[in-house]
Design an enzyme around this catalytic site. Sequence first.
Site, PDB file in Angstrom:
ATOM      1  N   SER A 116       0.820  -1.213   0.000  1.00 26.16           N
ATOM      2  CA  SER A 116       0.000   0.000   0.000  1.00 26.16           C
ATOM      3  C   SER A 116       0.849   1.256   0.000  1.00 26.16           C
ATOM      4  O   SER A 116       0.382   2.305  -0.424  1.00 26.16           O
ATOM      5  CB  SER A 116      -0.950   0.005   1.190  1.00 26.16           C
ATOM      6  N   HIS A 137      -3.086  -3.009  -5.954  1.00 27.05           N
ATOM      7  CA  HIS A 137      -3.371  -2.563  -4.590  1.00 27.05           C
ATOM      8  C   HIS A 137      -4.870  -2.597  -4.315  1.00 27.05           C
ATOM      9  O   HIS A 137      -5.625  -1.771  -4.833  1.00 27.05           O
ATOM     10  CB  HIS A 137      -2.799  -1.157  -4.360  1.00 27.05           C
TER      11      HIS A 137
HETATM   12  N1  CAA Z   1     -14.069 -10.256   3.901  1.00 29.18           N
HETATM   13  C1  CAA Z   1     -15.132 -10.780   3.324  1.00 29.18           C
HETATM   14  N2  CAA Z   1     -16.384 -10.437   3.623  1.00 29.18           N
HETATM   15  C2  CAA Z   1     -16.552  -9.526   4.580  1.00 29.18           C
HETATM   16  C3  CAA Z   1     -15.473  -8.947   5.232  1.00 29.18           C
HETATM   17  C4  CAA Z   1     -14.194  -9.339   4.861  1.00 29.18           C
HETATM   18  N3  CAA Z   1     -13.100  -8.836   5.439  1.00 29.18           N
HETATM   19  N4  CAA Z   1     -15.936  -8.098   6.144  1.00 29.18           N
HETATM   20  C5  CAA Z   1     -17.272  -8.141   6.073  1.00 29.18           C
HETATM   21  N5  CAA Z   1     -17.643  -9.005   5.120  1.00 29.18           N
HETATM   22  C6  CAA Z   1     -18.976  -9.368   4.728  1.00 29.18           C
HETATM   23  C7  CAA Z   1     -19.694  -9.921   5.928  1.00 29.18           C
HETATM   24  O1  CAA Z   1     -20.269 -11.158   5.587  1.00 29.18           O
HETATM   25  C8  CAA Z   1     -20.737  -8.872   6.234  1.00 29.18           C
HETATM   26  O2  CAA Z   1     -22.014  -9.372   6.439  1.00 29.18           O
HETATM   27  P1  CAA Z   1     -22.520  -9.952   7.866  1.00 29.18           P
HETATM   28  O3  CAA Z   1     -22.113  -8.940   8.903  1.00 29.18           O
HETATM   29  O4  CAA Z   1     -23.965 -10.052   7.667  1.00 29.18           O
HETATM   30  O5  CAA Z   1     -21.838 -11.259   8.016  1.00 29.18           O
HETATM   31  C9  CAA Z   1     -20.832  -8.056   4.988  1.00 29.18           C
HETATM   32  O6  CAA Z   1     -19.629  -8.211   4.291  1.00 29.18           O
HETATM   33  C10 CAA Z   1     -21.026  -6.603   5.301  1.00 29.18           C
HETATM   34  O7  CAA Z   1     -21.560  -6.122   4.156  1.00 29.18           O
HETATM   35  P2  CAA Z   1     -22.462  -4.877   4.246  1.00 29.18           P
HETATM   36  O8  CAA Z   1     -22.851  -4.567   2.866  1.00 29.18           O
HETATM   37  O9  CAA Z   1     -23.519  -5.051   5.281  1.00 29.18           O
HETATM   38  O10 CAA Z   1     -21.459  -3.828   4.824  1.00 29.18           O
HETATM   39  P3  CAA Z   1     -21.629  -2.302   4.914  1.00 29.18           P
HETATM   40  O11 CAA Z   1     -22.680  -1.807   4.033  1.00 29.18           O
HETATM   41  O12 CAA Z   1     -21.674  -2.024   6.366  1.00 29.18           O
HETATM   42  O13 CAA Z   1     -20.242  -1.818   4.293  1.00 29.18           O
HETATM   43  C11 CAA Z   1     -17.944  -1.418   4.195  1.00 29.18           C
HETATM   44  C12 CAA Z   1     -19.065  -2.229   4.863  1.00 29.18           C
HETATM   45  C13 CAA Z   1     -17.858  -1.750   2.727  1.00 29.18           C
HETATM   46  C14 CAA Z   1     -16.663  -1.858   4.908  1.00 29.18           C
HETATM   47  C15 CAA Z   1     -18.237   0.104   4.358  1.00 29.18           C
HETATM   48  O14 CAA Z   1     -18.434   0.399   5.702  1.00 29.18           O
HETATM   49  C16 CAA Z   1     -17.127   0.942   3.809  1.00 29.18           C
HETATM   50  O15 CAA Z   1     -17.041   1.206   2.630  1.00 29.18           O
HETATM   51  N6  CAA Z   1     -16.218   1.411   4.697  1.00 29.18           N
HETATM   52  C17 CAA Z   1     -15.050   2.155   4.299  1.00 29.18           C
HETATM   53  C18 CAA Z   1     -13.920   1.185   4.086  1.00 29.18           C
HETATM   54  C19 CAA Z   1     -12.685   1.858   3.537  1.00 29.18           C
HETATM   55  O16 CAA Z   1     -12.584   3.050   3.379  1.00 29.18           O
HETATM   56  N7  CAA Z   1     -11.684   1.021   3.227  1.00 29.18           N
HETATM   57  C20 CAA Z   1     -10.424   1.500   2.739  1.00 29.18           C
HETATM   58  C21 CAA Z   1      -9.445   1.424   3.835  1.00 29.18           C
HETATM   59  S1  CAA Z   1      -7.918   2.118   3.349  1.00 29.18           S
HETATM   60  C22 CAA Z   1      -7.100   0.846   2.658  1.00 29.18           C
HETATM   61  O17 CAA Z   1      -7.496  -0.271   2.627  1.00 29.18           O
HETATM   62  C23 CAA Z   1      -5.842   1.243   2.044  1.00 29.18           C
HETATM   63  C24 CAA Z   1      -4.643   0.663   2.619  1.00 29.18           C
HETATM   64  O18 CAA Z   1      -3.738   0.472   1.886  1.00 29.18           O
HETATM   65  C25 CAA Z   1      -4.480   0.420   4.080  1.00 29.18           C
END
Ligand code: CAA
Length: 281
Positions: A116, A137
């Site tokens: 990253s 990435h």
């Molecule tokens: N792997 C696979 N499936 C997953 C998971 C994972 N790690 N985490 C959750 N899930 C699944 C689960 O089954 C969950 O359902 P249950 O709780 O019913 O079991 C489901 O996904 C959740 O889906 P939803 O549609 O209900 O989730 P949501 O609408 O709450 O969205 C989100 C979740 C997509 C994370 C949203 O909150 C979001 O977009 N958050 C921002 C995340 C973000 O900005 N990420 C970037 C981080 S920075 C980065 O990654 C860069 C780096 O280099 C460090």
Amino acid sequence: MKVGVVGLGAMGAGIAQLCLEAGLETVGREVTAELGDKARGRIEHFLTRKVEKGQLEHEARDAAVARLTTTTELGDLAGCDLVIEAIVEQIGPKRELFAELDRICPPEAVLATNTSALSVTEIAAATGGPERVVGMHFFNPAPLMPLVEIVRTERSSDEAFEAAYALGEKLGKHPIRCHDTPGFVVNRVLIPLMNDCVRVLDEARVTPEDLDAGMKHGAGWPMGPCELLDLVGIDVHVHAAEALWQALREPRMAPPPRLVAMQRAGMLGRKTGGGFYQYSD
Ligand code: CAA
């Protein structure tokens, strides 16, 4: 097409899950059989949840799981068309791994890093064939976040770059093309922004709950910055911020002392049960 994933932590397991769901034979490599089993369990869990929620057929879930092979031997990646590395975010181990993959994989195989904030060019330079090395990435959580940045170095071949882009599309992602610069596109913007969020906690004497509510309800973020840092991992963020600070020397890139203290205290977020918030699962 056969894909290899090296390192089956949260990111690697998520990437492997995407490959399996896309119908690709996938070889996942971990350092111990126990870690390989843990990743398999994680993938099975999330695919089962999809079945329970009516997003995936039971047969499709079983077929996806059956496409996964886990191994502790790097040599088992020899038959892969493209290998994605998702190991620890440290340049030394990544360079060693790529030098090894370069020896093991046939010359036409593409080698991609999920780094990253490290330099893809520096990783590629550890190989005898930097033309076939690119960045792929993914964002956390990989199965849910639509973006994948496809990163080219000065020496990446068009063939390798486009093969990685095509795989991103096959995995159902929205790929974007960019060059190897510190933080690429999203982290170049997101890391200083997250650092600012943490500084505001102290400056405005706001609670994590209120800051998160502020950014969700005032800026339309899907998740507040403290929740997001807990999800990504405080250690992962601090490492990335330090790498950007080293590369760019911009004060906003440096990790705020509060985050460094949390890292040292082992308060890394969800994975340790506590960061800005406490987690019971
Ligand atoms: N792997 C696979 N499936 C997953 C998971 C994972 N790690 N985490 C959750 N899930 C699944 C689960 O089954 C969950 O359902 P249950 O709780 O019913 O079991 C489901 O996904 C959740 O889906 P939803 O549609 O209900 O989730 P949501 O609408 O709450 O969205 C989100 C979740 C997509 C994370 C949203 O909150 C979001 O977009 N958050 C921002 C995340 C973000 O900005 N990420 C970037 C981080 S920075 C980065 O990654 C860069 C780096 O280099 C460090």
